[in-house]
Design a protein around this motif. Structure first.
Motif, PDB file in Angstrom:
ATOM      1  N   ASP A  94      -0.668   0.965   0.843  1.00 22.14           N
ATOM      2  CA  ASP A  94      -0.090   0.673  -0.471  1.00 22.14           C
ATOM      3  C   ASP A  94      -0.715   1.640  -1.477  1.00 22.14           C
ATOM      4  O   ASP A  94      -1.944   1.650  -1.653  1.00 22.14           O
ATOM      5  CB  ASP A  94      -0.423  -0.808  -0.780  1.00 22.14           C
ATOM      6  N   MET A  95       0.121   2.454  -2.108  1.00 23.53           N
ATOM      7  CA  MET A  95      -0.375   3.489  -3.013  1.00 23.53           C
ATOM      8  C   MET A  95      -1.148   2.942  -4.205  1.00 23.53           C
ATOM      9  O   MET A  95      -1.774   3.700  -4.937  1.00 23.53           O
ATOM     10  CB  MET A  95       0.794   4.334  -3.535  1.00 23.53           C
ATOM     11  N   THR A  96      -1.087   1.634  -4.434  1.00 24.99           N
ATOM     12  CA  THR A  96      -1.797   1.071  -5.585  1.00 24.99           C
ATOM     13  C   THR A  96      -3.142   0.457  -5.198  1.00 24.99           C
ATOM     14  O   THR A  96      -3.863  -0.016  -6.070  1.00 24.99           O
ATOM     15  CB  THR A  96      -0.948  -0.008  -6.295  1.00 24.99           C
ATOM     16  N   ARG A  97      -3.439   0.438  -3.896  1.00 23.00           N
ATOM     17  CA  ARG A  97      -4.702  -0.200  -3.471  1.00 23.00           C
ATOM     18  C   ARG A  97      -5.488   0.703  -2.526  1.00 23.00           C
ATOM     19  O   ARG A  97      -5.100   0.920  -1.382  1.00 23.00           O
ATOM     20  CB  ARG A  97      -4.409  -1.542  -2.779  1.00 23.00           C
ATOM     21  N   VAL A 126       3.417   8.153  12.230  1.00 23.24           N
ATOM     22  CA  VAL A 126       3.723   8.697  10.896  1.00 23.24           C
ATOM     23  C   VAL A 126       3.006   7.834   9.864  1.00 23.24           C
ATOM     24  O   VAL A 126       3.002   6.605   9.965  1.00 23.24           O
ATOM     25  CB  VAL A 126       5.257   8.704  10.642  1.00 23.24           C
ATOM     26  N   LEU A 127       2.389   8.489   8.892  1.00 26.26           N
ATOM     27  CA  LEU A 127       1.684   7.787   7.814  1.00 26.26           C
ATOM     28  C   LEU A 127       2.662   7.527   6.662  1.00 26.26           C
ATOM     29  O   LEU A 127       3.333   8.459   6.200  1.00 26.26           O
ATOM     30  CB  LEU A 127       0.524   8.667   7.336  1.00 26.26           C
ATOM     31  N   LEU A 128       2.761   6.273   6.218  1.00 25.40           N
ATOM     32  CA  LEU A 128       3.669   5.938   5.121  1.00 25.40           C
ATOM     33  C   LEU A 128       2.894   5.470   3.895  1.00 25.40           C
ATOM     34  O   LEU A 128       2.144   4.488   3.949  1.00 25.40           O
ATOM     35  CB  LEU A 128       4.654   4.844   5.541  1.00 25.40           C
ATOM     36  N   ALA A 129       3.084   6.171   2.790  1.00 24.57           N
ATOM     37  CA  ALA A 129       2.501   5.773   1.502  1.00 24.57           C
ATOM     38  C   ALA A 129       3.556   4.921   0.801  1.00 24.57           C
ATOM     39  O   ALA A 129       4.542   5.443   0.277  1.00 24.57           O
ATOM     40  CB  ALA A 129       2.169   7.010   0.682  1.00 24.57           C
ATOM     41  N   ASN A 130       3.365   3.609   0.801  1.00 26.79           N
ATOM     42  CA  ASN A 130       4.413   2.719   0.280  1.00 26.79           C
ATOM     43  C   ASN A 130       4.187   2.379  -1.197  1.00 26.79           C
ATOM     44  O   ASN A 130       3.123   2.588  -1.737  1.00 26.79           O
ATOM     45  CB  ASN A 130       4.462   1.434   1.122  1.00 26.79           C
ATOM     46  N   GLY A 138      -1.082   3.592  -9.856  1.00 23.73           N
ATOM     47  CA  GLY A 138      -1.805   3.615  -8.587  1.00 23.73           C
ATOM     48  C   GLY A 138      -3.012   4.503  -8.549  1.00 23.73           C
ATOM     49  O   GLY A 138      -3.589   4.857  -9.575  1.00 23.73           O
ATOM     50  N   LEU A 139      -3.366   4.823  -7.349  1.00 23.70           N
ATOM     51  CA  LEU A 139      -4.614   5.534  -7.134  1.00 23.70           C
ATOM     52  C   LEU A 139      -4.375   6.986  -6.774  1.00 23.70           C
ATOM     53  O   LEU A 139      -5.248   7.649  -6.238  1.00 23.70           O
ATOM     54  CB  LEU A 139      -5.398   4.822  -6.019  1.00 23.70           C
ATOM     55  N   CYS A 140      -3.176   7.488  -7.087  1.00 24.40           N
ATOM     56  CA  CYS A 140      -2.830   8.845  -6.669  1.00 24.40           C
ATOM     57  C   CYS A 140      -3.887   9.907  -6.979  1.00 24.40           C
ATOM     58  O   CYS A 140      -4.190  10.722  -6.121  1.00 24.40           O
ATOM     59  CB  CYS A 140      -1.499   9.256  -7.258  1.00 24.40           C
ATOM     60  N   PRO A 141      -4.463   9.878  -8.174  1.00 21.52           N
ATOM     61  CA  PRO A 141      -5.454  10.924  -8.461  1.00 21.52           C
ATOM     62  C   PRO A 141      -6.634  10.859  -7.498  1.00 21.52           C
ATOM     63  O   PRO A 141      -7.301  11.862  -7.245  1.00 21.52           O
ATOM     64  CB  PRO A 141      -5.908  10.608  -9.887  1.00 21.52           C
ATOM     65  N   LYS A 142      -6.888   9.669  -6.951  1.00 22.41           N
ATOM     66  CA  LYS A 142      -8.049   9.502  -6.055  1.00 22.41           C
ATOM     67  C   LYS A 142      -7.711   9.827  -4.596  1.00 22.41           C
ATOM     68  O   LYS A 142      -8.606   9.945  -3.769  1.00 22.41           O
ATOM     69  CB  LYS A 142      -8.551   8.054  -6.117  1.00 22.41           C
ATOM     70  N   LEU A 143      -6.432   9.959  -4.298  1.00 14.27           N
ATOM     71  CA  LEU A 143      -6.053  10.197  -2.900  1.00 14.27           C
ATOM     72  C   LEU A 143      -6.240  11.664  -2.526  1.00 14.27           C
ATOM     73  O   LEU A 143      -5.982  12.542  -3.336  1.00 14.27           O
ATOM     74  CB  LEU A 143      -4.572   9.845  -2.684  1.00 14.27           C
ATOM     75  N   PRO A 144      -6.653  11.925  -1.276  1.00 12.22           N
ATOM     76  CA  PRO A 144      -6.671  13.321  -0.834  1.00 12.22           C
ATOM     77  C   PRO A 144      -5.232  13.796  -0.679  1.00 12.22           C
ATOM     78  O   PRO A 144      -4.304  12.986  -0.714  1.00 12.22           O
ATOM     79  CB  PRO A 144      -7.357  13.225   0.526  1.00 12.22           C
ATOM     80  N   LYS A 145      -5.054  15.089  -0.508  1.00 10.01           N
ATOM     81  CA  LYS A 145      -3.696  15.603  -0.274  1.00 10.01           C
ATOM     82  C   LYS A 145      -3.191  15.009   1.030  1.00 10.01           C
ATOM     83  O   LYS A 145      -3.764  15.232   2.095  1.00 10.01           O
ATOM     84  CB  LYS A 145      -3.717  17.124  -0.171  1.00 10.01           C
ATOM     85  N   LEU A 146      -2.124  14.233   0.955  1.00  9.35           N
ATOM     86  CA  LEU A 146      -1.708  13.457   2.124  1.00  9.35           C
ATOM     87  C   LEU A 146      -1.265  14.326   3.300  1.00  9.35           C
ATOM     88  O   LEU A 146      -1.495  13.970   4.444  1.00  9.35           O
ATOM     89  CB  LEU A 146      -0.605  12.479   1.746  1.00  9.35           C
ATOM     90  N   CYS A 158       3.704  12.594   7.164  1.00  8.99           N
ATOM     91  CA  CYS A 158       3.477  11.508   6.209  1.00  8.99           C
ATOM     92  C   CYS A 158       4.590  11.523   5.171  1.00  8.99           C
ATOM     93  O   CYS A 158       5.194  12.568   4.922  1.00  8.99           O
ATOM     94  CB  CYS A 158       2.119  11.627   5.556  1.00  8.99           C
ATOM     95  N   MET A 159       4.889  10.356   4.632  1.00  7.17           N
ATOM     96  CA  MET A 159       5.960  10.262   3.650  1.00  7.17           C
ATOM     97  C   MET A 159       5.687   9.182   2.650  1.00  7.17           C
ATOM     98  O   MET A 159       5.088   8.155   2.977  1.00  7.17           O
ATOM     99  CB  MET A 159       7.284   9.942   4.337  1.00  7.17           C
TER     100      MET A 159
END
Ligand code: GTP
Ligand code: MG
Length: 191
Positions: A94-97, A126-130, A138-146, A158-159
């Motif tokens: 979950d992109m927000t958690r 496959v990795l899914l960012a829901n 969400g936490l997008c700034p904290k995520l590594p490049k997917l 990944c999608m």
């Protein structure tokens, strides 16, 4: 027509949908198979199943059996039983958690330690960012490049997906079709 259909070759593919509690596994499957979405959360208990039949090409029908594994199973011992004979997986977060993203590698590790293809290789995943509609909260700034993250950890792709999206133009903008097609292509190419 019936005669053409009879000549078709059928493939049954068991695909797992895994990831932490509430990341949206059931929502993704329900949207993909029944074209509906509900905001109401009802936790999956144990495992649930859904079937989607795909006319894959002129000679192949794919019967895609989706195994919707409850997020709470990460702490149980049943996953070995559920994973048996799977040929592919969707690993959802979950992109927000952030905690659900951190759990992705635990799910992938659990998968790879309990199921493998006949030749001993890991099953394609496959990795899914829901919940990408919630990207701004969400936490997008904290995520590594997917893209690079998913490649580094052995995902085939990944999608970002969004089962809650209903486009007025009848175009599928959930990205779920694209993600599942990518996975099935990879499975079918391993023949
Ligand atoms: P478990 O069965 O407990 O493992 O959860 P799950 O991964 O199956 O999650 P579920 O599909 O039940 O979704 C959890 C909650 O997130 C529900 O309230 C859904 O409506 C909501 N949800 C799922 N996908 C999305 C999305 O793309 N966007 C938004 N805004 N909400 C979503
Ligand atoms: Mg569920």
């Amino acid at each position: 027509c019936a005669s053409v259909y009879r000549d078709k070759h059928e493939r049954l593919l068991k695909v797992l949908v895994i990831g932490d509690i509430g990341v949206g596994k059931t929502s993704i499957i329900t949207r993909y198979v029944h074209q509906v979405f509900s905001q109401h959360y009802r936790a999956t208990i144990g495992v649930d199943f859904a079937l989607k039949v795909l006319n894959w090409d002129h000679k192949t029908v794919v019967r895609l059996q989706l195994w919707d594994i409850a997020g709470q199973e990460r702490y149980g011992n049943m996953t070995r039983v559920y994973y048996k004979e799977a040929v592919g997986a969707l690993v959802v977060f979950d992109m927000t958690r952030l905690s659900t993203f951190q759990a992705v590698l635990k799910w992938k590790g659990d998968l790879d330690s309990k199921v493998a293809l006949g030749n001993g290789r890991t099953v394609p995943a496959v990795l899914l960012a829901n919940k990408c509609d919630q990207r701004d909260h969400g936490l997008c700034p904290k995520l590594p490049k997917l893209e690079s993250f998913s490649r580094e950890y052995g995902f085939i792709g990944c999608m970002e997906v969004n089962p809650s999206s209903f486009s007025v133009s009848f175009q599928d903008d959930t990205n779920i079709d694209a993600a599942i097609t990518c996975l099935v292509k990879s499975i079918m190419s391993l023949e």
